[in-house]
Design an enzyme around this catalytic site. Structure first.
Site, PDB file in Angstrom:
ATOM      1  N   ASP A 215      22.608  22.148-121.663  1.00 41.69           N
ATOM      2  CA  ASP A 215      22.209  22.043-120.516  1.00 41.69           C
ATOM      3  C   ASP A 215      21.255  20.991-120.085  1.00 41.69           C
ATOM      4  O   ASP A 215      21.703  19.344-120.395  1.00 41.69           O
ATOM      5  CB  ASP A 215      21.059  23.318-120.999  1.00 41.69           C
ATOM      6  N   HIS A 238      24.061  18.729-118.490  1.00 45.35           N
ATOM      7  CA  HIS A 238      24.270  18.715-117.373  1.00 45.35           C
ATOM      8  C   HIS A 238      23.520  18.198-116.159  1.00 45.35           C
ATOM      9  O   HIS A 238      22.545  18.771-114.760  1.00 45.35           O
ATOM     10  CB  HIS A 238      23.433  20.571-117.095  1.00 45.35           C
TER      11      HIS A 238
END
Length: 390
Positions: A215, A238
């Protein structure tokens, strides 16, 4: 001979003085076992309690070896000015996903003024929970590995965090926190394993970090002010994200954030701001992104004000109330994995203002990439590839 005796006596006294001045609380002396099996949480908490109630500054010492620790909440305030947690070994979560629960935390420090956490490794052993989630089973949400809350004057140095069930390091409602030289790793496929999450905190500095997760490498939540991020290598993951913001109407804003000298390798995003497409009185302002290198990044520069995962919880006509202003991008270069390398998708009801672009060079397939602007205003200068769409 008399000189030698005097020297030995003086050395002994000095050693005794230093030992007394910096009390050492070895978790092994309180019953912790480095066998990788027995739960040592009680011993860790006893060592912490002894260090915290002492009037002298002290060190909770975790020696070499593998110590299994279940949930452990280390609370303050402490009587002295600083407690240090020195980790030479590895702190390991229980097997399976026994830590998990709604908003669960594994290792949490709360209400402490003057805290140092140095070295060592914490291993969240999140693989079994990730597998459960991948199979679509009835799984708990997971546990955050290390949480620092309601604390001041905190430093985290040289810590390695691996395979957290959820976020690796959370800094919440704190003031004056320094995170330096940390290494954070989890597989690219691991869900919600943000590296460092900062929320409701002021005067936080993150430097010299290597973060690769499933993430955000760093996520920045509401109420964050005066955040400095420098020399961070991100990938996989991310990217570095402000948000998501604006999920709740009365949410606090984000202000005075600097992100400089960063490297993104194969990430989904580079420098991102994302807000929910719903009414809010939140804001993002005073953000500086500079000196970033992108290597095959899907969205190198992106503002997404229509964030609404699974199209649930947002009005039919999505329009974010979060006001984004005074955000500058300087010396951002490298390669994009998509045609659109600069994507400003701002709110129709609250357009982005004061966006600045300077010296941007982003290519796609050895050709100039594209830029896309919706409801975004600002200025551009210097060398710009792709050309500005502001």
């Amino acid at each position: 001979m008399a000189h030698l005796v005097y020297f030995l006596l003086l050395s002994s006294l000095l050693f005794h003085f230093v030992a007394e001045a910096k009390q050492l609380y070895n978790v092994a002396d309180y019953g912790a076992k480095s066998d990788g099996h027995a739960d040592s949480a009680a011993a860790f908490l006893e060592a912490w309690a002894a260090a915290c109630r002492s009037t002298e500054q002290g060190t909770v010492y975790v020696p070499g070896g593998s110590f299994v620790v279940s949930h452990a909440a280390f609370s303050g305030p402490c009587r002295n000015g600083r407690v240090t947690v020195q980790i030479d070994g590895t702190i390991v979560a229980p097997s399976g996903y026994g830590l998990s629960g709604e908003n669960a935390e594994w290792l949490a420090f709360d209400g402490i003024e003057g805290l140092s956490i140095n070295g060592g490794t914490i291993d969240g052993r999140g693989a079994s929970l990730w597998a459960c989630k991948a199979s679509g089973g009835n799984c708990p949400s997971g546990a955050k590995s290390l949480t620092i809350r309601n604390s001041k004057d905190v430093s985290i140095t040289g810590l390695t965090s691996v395979n957290s069930e959820l976020f690796h390091i959370v800094i919440e409602d704190c003031q004056g926190v320094t995170v330096q030289g940390v290494k954070i790793t989890a597989p690219e496929s691991s869900p919600n394993t943000d590296g460092i999450h900062v929320q409701g905190s002021d005067d936080v500095t993150i430097t010299a970090a290597g973060i690769g997760t499933g993430d955000d490498c760093i996520s920045i939540g509401p109420g964050t002010t005066n955040l400095w991020i420098e020399r961070v290598n991100c990938g996989p993951g991310h990217g570095i994200s402000i948000g998501s913001l604006g999920k709740g109407y009365d949410e606090k804003g984000v202000e005075n954030v600097t992100v400089k000298t960063t490297l993104f390798t194969g990430t989904e995003n580079g420098l991102r701001i994302k807000t929910w497409g719903k009414p809010s009185d939140g804001y993002v302002r005073g953000v500086v992104f500079e000196h970033a290198l992108m290597q095959n990044v899907q969205n190198p520069i992106i503002i997404d004000q229509n964030y609404c995962p699974n199209s649930r919880g947002c009005p039919e006509e999505k329009s974010s109330g979060v006001k984004i202003s005074q955000v500058t991008y300087t010396d951002i270069r490298g390669t994009s994995a998509s045609q659109v390398a600069v994507d400003f998708d701002c709110s129709k009801s609250n357009p982005c203002s004061g966006i600045g672009l300077q010296d941007i060079k982003l290519t796609y397939g050895n050709k100039p990439a594209d830029a896309s602007c919706k409801n975004a205003g600002g200025t551009a200068s210097g060398f710009l590839v792709p050309p500005s769409c502001l």
